[in-house]
Scaffold this active site. Sequence first.
Site, PDB file in Angstrom:
ATOM      1  N   GLU A  90       0.920   5.559   0.583  1.00 30.06           N
ATOM      2  CA  GLU A  90       0.276   6.796   0.989  1.00 30.06           C
ATOM      3  C   GLU A  90       0.937   7.916   0.197  1.00 30.06           C
ATOM      4  OE1 GLU A  90      -2.368   7.036   2.975  1.00 30.06           O
ATOM      5  OE2 GLU A  90      -2.321   4.844   3.158  1.00 30.06           O
ATOM      6  N   ASP A 149      -2.816  -0.477   6.819  1.00 34.01           N
ATOM      7  CA  ASP A 149      -3.824  -0.737   5.794  1.00 34.01           C
ATOM      8  C   ASP A 149      -3.591  -2.080   5.111  1.00 34.01           C
ATOM      9  OD1 ASP A 149      -4.871   1.676   6.467  1.00 34.01           O
ATOM     10  OD2 ASP A 149      -4.503   2.671   4.554  1.00 34.01           O
ATOM     11  N   HIS A 178      -5.170   4.707   7.357  1.00 38.27           N
ATOM     12  CA  HIS A 178      -4.511   5.358   6.221  1.00 38.27           C
ATOM     13  C   HIS A 178      -3.008   5.487   6.448  1.00 38.27           C
ATOM     14  CE1 HIS A 178      -8.198   6.289   4.022  1.00 38.27           C
ATOM     15  NE2 HIS A 178      -8.734   6.602   5.182  1.00 38.27           N
ATOM     16  N   ASP A 207       0.853  -1.191   0.000  1.00 38.97           N
ATOM     17  CA  ASP A 207       0.000   0.000   0.000  1.00 38.97           C
ATOM     18  C   ASP A 207       0.884   1.235   0.000  1.00 38.97           C
ATOM     19  OD1 ASP A 207      -2.751   1.316   0.510  1.00 38.97           O
ATOM     20  OD2 ASP A 207      -1.496   2.148   2.103  1.00 38.97           O
TER      21      ASP A 207
END
Length: 272
Positions: free
Chosen positions: A16, A166, A161, A14
């Site tokens: 960000e 996540d 987040h 993931d």
Amino acid sequence: MASNERASQIVFFDLETTVPKKAGQRFWVLEFGAILVCPRRLAELESYCTLIRPGDLSAVALRSGRSGGITRGAVANAPHFEEVADKIFDIMDGRIWAGHNIQRFDCVRIKEAFAAASRPAPLPVGTIDSLGVLTQKFGRRAGNMKMATLAEYFGLGQQKHRSLDDVRMNMEVLKHCATVMFLESSLLGMVNNECRVTPNIMTRSRTAMNSLKEKWHTCSSVTTRSSKGKLRCREEETSRKSPATTTTSLGYHRAVPYTRQRAHFIQLHSSS
């Protein structure tokens, strides 16, 4: 590590990033998180997470609108992408990539980041996007199928987040969805098996179906969010003249058997 073993491993990841406010602005990767998983046992083999300082620090807000979100101060002393690119490449290249909405977002951002660093981007041997898989297999019973909505649906807490958090939430959501679908499949199989009884033991099916129906209604995630389709079984002949059928609330059709003793009793009763 043998290439075939590496190619069978799944890396959930993931990103960000910043969110461009104007047309033409780029996404800056602020955090990368990944968990390497053995697909046979879903065992965690390795994990890696790092904050990343963007080329334009002003693109990061001084304060995050989310609790625990990434702020400008958090990434001010973080390594640049070029400094962690080799590690990210090593964990990603030649493996199966998995994540939520990665085909539209994370995969694109990874390629952009490596291109901006003038580095060859890692390549997956396959991609598992849980957004598409769950939308197709699990249906939209959890609303818009965003990770936050799925986490709330299964009572897993709020989405943070943050990359590694996540990723772990994504894996838990997949496990919960797989469990629900397995139980639903098992319950449907029980209904179908109960339908296919022989005429000699047909008289016990009403009790069995009532018991099964009670079990079905105890699982709200199965009953309240099941598909609209009805379950049907093949009709069974119990006499040369087919008797009437009864339908339960589950849409299950079964024949009501006639027996010679029953028919004889009706005849004697009517004649009296």
